[in-house]
Design a protein around this motif. Structure first.
Motif, short mmCIF file in Angstrom:
data_model
loop_
_atom_site.label_atom_id
_atom_site.label_comp_id
_atom_site.label_asym_id
_atom_site.label_seq_id
_atom_site.Cartn_x
_atom_site.Cartn_y
_atom_site.Cartn_z
N LYS A 9 73.35 -16.84 8.90
CA LYS A 9 72.14 -16.10 8.91
C LYS A 9 70.92 -16.95 9.15
O LYS A 9 70.50 -17.83 8.48
N ILE A 13 62.23 -16.91 12.17
CA ILE A 13 62.80 -16.49 13.74
C ILE A 13 61.43 -17.04 14.43
O ILE A 13 60.38 -17.11 13.74
N VAL A 30 71.70 -13.62 18.30
CA VAL A 30 71.47 -12.12 17.47
C VAL A 30 72.68 -11.37 17.98
O VAL A 30 73.23 -11.48 18.70
N TYR A 32 73.16 -7.07 17.59
CA TYR A 32 72.63 -6.07 17.55
C TYR A 32 73.42 -4.66 18.14
O TYR A 32 74.51 -4.94 18.70
N PRO A 38 69.23 -5.40 13.80
CA PRO A 38 69.69 -6.55 14.39
C PRO A 38 69.76 -7.93 13.33
O PRO A 38 68.86 -7.88 12.38
N SER A 40 69.78 -11.93 12.87
CA SER A 40 69.76 -13.46 13.64
C SER A 40 70.54 -14.24 13.04
O SER A 40 70.54 -14.17 11.61
N HIS A 89 70.47 -19.44 24.19
CA HIS A 89 70.70 -18.29 23.51
C HIS A 89 71.57 -17.47 23.79
O HIS A 89 71.96 -17.31 24.96
N ASP A 91 73.21 -13.21 22.94
CA ASP A 91 73.21 -12.00 22.66
C ASP A 91 74.58 -11.25 22.31
O ASP A 91 75.27 -11.10 23.15
#
Length: 95
Positions: A9, A13, A30, A32, A38, A40, A89, A91
């Motif tokens: 975790k 951020i 992330v 969500y 959400p 991170s 990144h 998601d």
């Protein structure tokens, strides 16, 4: 065969924190969706990079091990570096 990724975790951020993670060969991400807050997280870049080379990464559900619990997710978005073979990144959405 299910893909399993180890995560930690993230408490800090932002752009600077994400840049520091990338320099340390870590990958900000992330999770969500589903009316949940959400989360991170940080992944090992090389493990995530090699996992995304498999077709199942985009079509199947993945398991993320976070703080001793397994979270089932699907990939929502992948951001890649413009010319280096690196991820920037990820998601994920709750499955």
């Amino acid at each position: 065969m299910s893909i399993v990724l180890e995560a930690t975790k993230r408490e800090v951020i932002g752009k600077g924190a994400s840049r520091r993670l990338r320099h340390a060969e870590q990958l900000p991400a992330v999770i969500y969706g589903k009316g949940k807050e959400p989360v991170s997280i940080t992944l090992a870049h090389d493990a995530a990079y090699h996992a995304q080379e498999k077709q199942e990464f985009f079509t199947e559900t993945l398991t993320i091990k976070l703080d001793g619990q397994d979270i089932t997710v699907k990939v929502q978005d992948v951001q890649r570096h413009s010319f280096k073979p690196k991820l920037v990144h990820l998601d994920f959405v709750y499955a």
